[in-house]
Design an enzyme around this catalytic site. Structure first.
Site, PDB file in Angstrom:
ATOM      1  N   TYR A 103       1.097  52.166  28.407  1.00 46.33           N
ATOM      2  CA  TYR A 103       1.141  52.121  29.801  1.00 46.33           C
ATOM      3  C   TYR A 103       2.690  52.449  30.362  1.00 46.33           C
ATOM      4  O   TYR A 103       4.133  52.483  30.125  1.00 46.33           O
ATOM      5  CB  TYR A 103       0.674  51.153  30.534  1.00 46.33           C
ATOM      6  CG  TYR A 103       1.115  50.844  31.809  1.00 46.33           C
ATOM      7  CD1 TYR A 103       0.168  50.868  32.371  1.00 46.33           C
ATOM      8  CD2 TYR A 103       1.797  49.626  32.162  1.00 46.33           C
ATOM      9  CE1 TYR A 103       0.019  50.653  33.722  1.00 46.33           C
ATOM     10  CE2 TYR A 103       2.047  49.709  33.508  1.00 46.33           C
ATOM     11  CZ  TYR A 103       1.121  49.391  34.547  1.00 46.33           C
ATOM     12  OH  TYR A 103       1.083  49.186  35.621  1.00 46.33           O
ATOM     13  N   HIS A 114       4.613  54.421  46.261  1.00 50.68           N
ATOM     14  CA  HIS A 114       4.916  52.987  46.433  1.00 50.68           C
ATOM     15  C   HIS A 114       6.199  52.605  48.091  1.00 50.68           C
ATOM     16  O   HIS A 114       6.125  51.487  47.595  1.00 50.68           O
ATOM     17  CB  HIS A 114       5.238  51.927  44.803  1.00 50.68           C
ATOM     18  CG  HIS A 114       4.448  51.889  44.305  1.00 50.68           C
ATOM     19  ND1 HIS A 114       3.029  52.918  43.944  1.00 50.68           N
ATOM     20  CD2 HIS A 114       3.881  50.874  43.043  1.00 50.68           C
ATOM     21  CE1 HIS A 114       2.483  53.002  42.946  1.00 50.68           C
ATOM     22  NE2 HIS A 114       2.846  51.399  42.828  1.00 50.68           N
ATOM     23  N   ASN A 156       9.764  48.263  38.713  1.00 50.37           N
ATOM     24  CA  ASN A 156       9.081  46.940  38.691  1.00 50.37           C
ATOM     25  C   ASN A 156       9.824  46.110  37.840  1.00 50.37           C
ATOM     26  O   ASN A 156      10.020  45.522  36.391  1.00 50.37           O
ATOM     27  CB  ASN A 156       8.329  47.269  36.465  1.00 50.37           C
ATOM     28  CG  ASN A 156       6.601  46.878  36.877  1.00 50.37           C
ATOM     29  OD1 ASN A 156       6.489  46.872  35.875  1.00 50.37           O
ATOM     30  ND2 ASN A 156       6.183  45.805  37.800  1.00 50.37           N
ATOM     31  N   TYR A 212      20.509   5.774  58.514  1.00 46.60           N
ATOM     32  CA  TYR A 212      20.456   5.999  57.033  1.00 46.60           C
ATOM     33  C   TYR A 212      21.534   7.504  57.247  1.00 46.60           C
ATOM     34  O   TYR A 212      21.643   7.803  55.373  1.00 46.60           O
ATOM     35  CB  TYR A 212      19.490   6.155  56.544  1.00 46.60           C
ATOM     36  CG  TYR A 212      17.869   5.292  56.705  1.00 46.60           C
ATOM     37  CD1 TYR A 212      19.043   4.266  56.547  1.00 46.60           C
ATOM     38  CD2 TYR A 212      16.920   5.033  55.567  1.00 46.60           C
ATOM     39  CE1 TYR A 212      17.983   2.454  55.851  1.00 46.60           C
ATOM     40  CE2 TYR A 212      16.299   3.928  55.708  1.00 46.60           C
ATOM     41  CZ  TYR A 212      17.068   2.905  55.423  1.00 46.60           C
ATOM     42  OH  TYR A 212      15.933   1.429  55.140  1.00 46.60           O
ATOM     43  N   ARG A 232      25.012   6.100  56.393  1.00 53.70           N
ATOM     44  CA  ARG A 232      24.670   5.226  55.445  1.00 53.70           C
ATOM     45  C   ARG A 232      24.534   6.214  53.816  1.00 53.70           C
ATOM     46  O   ARG A 232      24.918   6.012  53.425  1.00 53.70           O
ATOM     47  CB  ARG A 232      24.223   4.016  55.837  1.00 53.70           C
ATOM     48  CG  ARG A 232      24.419   3.444  53.944  1.00 53.70           C
ATOM     49  CD  ARG A 232      23.532   1.985  54.537  1.00 53.70           C
ATOM     50  NE  ARG A 232      22.867   1.096  55.661  1.00 53.70           N
ATOM     51  CZ  ARG A 232      21.659   1.010  55.607  1.00 53.70           C
ATOM     52  NH1 ARG A 232      21.068   0.223  54.195  1.00 53.70           N
ATOM     53  NH2 ARG A 232      21.080   0.937  56.439  1.00 53.70           N
ATOM     54  N   PHE A 255       7.019  40.982  34.952  1.00 53.45           N
ATOM     55  CA  PHE A 255       7.636  41.589  36.222  1.00 53.45           C
ATOM     56  C   PHE A 255       7.545  40.169  37.429  1.00 53.45           C
ATOM     57  O   PHE A 255       7.762  39.980  38.873  1.00 53.45           O
ATOM     58  CB  PHE A 255       7.118  42.519  36.636  1.00 53.45           C
ATOM     59  CG  PHE A 255       5.755  42.993  36.183  1.00 53.45           C
ATOM     60  CD1 PHE A 255       4.699  42.144  36.758  1.00 53.45           C
ATOM     61  CD2 PHE A 255       5.125  43.114  35.106  1.00 53.45           C
ATOM     62  CE1 PHE A 255       3.224  41.808  36.142  1.00 53.45           C
ATOM     63  CE2 PHE A 255       4.470  43.535  34.562  1.00 53.45           C
ATOM     64  CZ  PHE A 255       3.116  42.691  35.035  1.00 53.45           C
ATOM     65  N   GLU A 258      -4.662  42.908  38.828  1.00 46.99           N
ATOM     66  CA  GLU A 258      -3.403  42.204  39.474  1.00 46.99           C
ATOM     67  C   GLU A 258      -3.717  41.345  40.495  1.00 46.99           C
ATOM     68  O   GLU A 258      -3.112  40.751  41.843  1.00 46.99           O
ATOM     69  CB  GLU A 258      -2.204  43.141  40.021  1.00 46.99           C
ATOM     70  CG  GLU A 258      -1.603  44.331  39.200  1.00 46.99           C
ATOM     71  CD  GLU A 258      -0.864  45.271  39.865  1.00 46.99           C
ATOM     72  OE1 GLU A 258      -0.233  45.219  40.846  1.00 46.99           O
ATOM     73  OE2 GLU A 258      -0.697  46.182  39.124  1.00 46.99           O
TER      74      GLU A 258
END
Length: 511
Positions: free
Chosen positions: A52, A82, A194, A277, A280, A326, A411
């Site tokens: 791959y 990309h 990646n 609060y 404190r 990834f 994916e």
């Protein structure tokens, strides 16, 4: 000098590289591992094995075989296709962190790139050539594909960079530093994009700023305690030791140290029996936020030394495995957790601001105004703080609970970790502005009580802060004061004021 090994990068080293521009080099041993994994990739290409991303397409195209003569074009097309990030660029320091983290990951020797790719990343870092990387467009799996593609473009002499304070074409900056653009070989484009380095870089920068404001929030709240004549008994060591959270103990100790010689704090029963609060419970609330930050730091320090690309190469190429390192889920969770922890520092700060300005809750001039009625004083500063904390509540919605399928459902589960890291950074910026407003109000209240009665450490801090924002003698454009104080807090270092953690040592001995 910081030596990258792929396994030993620490938060402190990253801080030095990012902020002090410390020089980075790669260890010789790690570069040998890079060379060995590269030899394995070349053998795969020559033997025409089906692996791959080396001899196949990407994502849904993983079943499409690529001819040996087209592997370089495959990598070029990958980066070009990309590089589709959008929106405002990441801060320049985040881009710098991405270079550092990508180089460190490749030095683990599981990615199959040539040594020149690692050297190029380090050269860009040391030359302060920082890629312009759009901040939106990553799903957080398969890693930060779009942002890291914009980083990879620069190695090829394409895209844009920030160099010497100016945005310019990458090739111009490379030529100025005599750095030759690379032609990416088999696997190298995929190895560069990646991974989780965008979300992790944003997370590291966010964490470092969050850590800084967490410390500052304790000093600022100490001045608020003085301005409101708060009860110091609530910070007694015994209270916090018996609960057992080390972070809570540490916060209480630091506040005791800041206020050790103050004449403005009170004892229980002197003016009132208990404080609200927001005063404190500072150790309990701030301490819990420190627990969050400790968790985030732990996850980030694992991730910055992780191999997160795909496939990974083991045993000199005898084993090449496609997996899912990834996937940004661990960092996505950490970023969402950091959002909540920092948002709470702002939430409780805004409540202290209210106690400083509300005449029904204190004996100070209403809204700390020099002329109540004629002048509004800090009235609308509290509005601003309230707006910021409410915005944080929206941003704190977890990004990691969302997922959307991509690449034709190949994916089909993604982390949204990069969105989480960006939102965390926005919350951190908002929180610092809230703390800036608290500090402005606390300074005014402390001066009303009498600066000479303050503790030495808080008084010294007041004197430095007054160089940034002067005393309010008349209504003015307070937006400028808030931004000036915010910018100062972003850069001021208060660590010299922090005392050693003797309480924690005592607690450990008791156990």
């Amino acid at each position: 000098m910081v030596i990258l090994t792929g396994n030993t990068l620490t938060m402190e080293e990253m801080k030095r590289v990012l902020y002090k521009k410390e020089i980075v080099i790669a260890s010789k041993e790690s570069m040998k591992l890079v060379e060995k994994s590269r030899m394995a990739v070349e053998q795969i290409v020559q033997s025409k094995k089906v692996v791959y991303g080396i001899t196949t397409g990407f994502g849904k195209f993983s079943d499409v075989l690529i001819d040996q003569n087209d592997v370089e074009e495959l990598q070029l097309n990958l980066i070009h296709s990309h590089a589709c990030g959008v929106g405002e660029p990441f801060p320049e320091i985040v881009s710098r962190a991405m270079l550092l983290l990508r180089a460190n990951a490749l030095l683990k020797g599981y990615s199959g790139v040539r040594t020149c790719v690692v050297e190029q990343l380090i050269d860009l870092l040391n030359s302060e050539i920082h890629p312009v990387v759009p901040s939106q467009g990553s799903l957080g799996a398969s890693g930060d594909l779009a942002p890291l593609s914009h980083l990879a473009l620069v190695l090829m002499g394409e895209g844009e960079v920030v160099y010497k304070g100016e945005v310019m074409d990458a090739i111009t900056a490379l030529e100025a530093e005599k750095i030759s653009p690379l032609i990416l070989k088999a696997k190298e484009g995929l190895a560069l994009i990646n991974g989780t380095q965008a979300m992790t870089a944003m997370g590291v920068v966010g964490y470092l700023e969050a850590e800084q404001i967490a410390y500052q929030s304790e000093l600022i709240s100490s001045i608020t305690i003085e301005g409101l004549r708060g009860i110091i008994d609530a910070f007694d060591e015994d209270i916090h030791l018996v609960r057992g959270y080390s972070q809570q103990v540490e916060v209480a100790q630091r506040i005791r140290d800041y206020l050790s010689d103050s004449q403005l704090t009170t004892a229980q029963g002197e003016l009132r029996v208990q404080d609200a609060y927001s005063l404190r419970c500072i150790p309990q609330v701030h301490g819990a936020s420190w627990q969050v930050l400790d968790y985030v730091k732990e996850k980030l320090e694992i991730e910055v030394n992780a191999a997160t690309d795909n496939p990974l190469i083991f045993n000199d190429g005898q084993k090449v495995i496609s997996g899912g390192n990834f996937h940004g889920q661990p960092i996505a969770f950490a970023m969402d957790f950091m959002k909540i922890g920092v948002a709470e520092l702002a939430n409780i700060s805004e409540r202290r601001i209210e106690r400083l300005v509300n005449p029904q809750l204190n004996d100070l001039p209403p809204f700390l105004s020099p002329e109540p009625g004629l002048q509004s004083g800090a009235m609308i500063m509290q509005y601003c703080a309230a707006s910021l904390v409410s915005e944080n509540k929206t941003l704190a919605h977890p990004a990691s609970v969302d997922s959307i399928p991509s690449s034709a459902n190949q994916e089909d589960h993604v982390s949204m970790g990069t969105i989480g890291s960006r939102h965390a950074y926005q919350i951190i910026q908002n929180a610092r502005r809230v703390l800036s407003i608290e500090l402005i109000c606390a300074l005014q209240a402390a001066e009303f009580r009498g600066v000479e009665l303050m503790a030495k450490k808080t008084r010294n801090f007041l004197q430095e802060a007054r160089k940034i924002v002067p005393t309010i003698l008349k209504d003015r454009i307070f937006s400028r004061d808030i931004e000036n104080m915010n910018d100062w807090l972003k850069n001021v270092d208060i660590t010299p004021l922090i005392s050693p953690q003797t309480s924690i040592e005592m607690m450990k001995e008791e156990k």
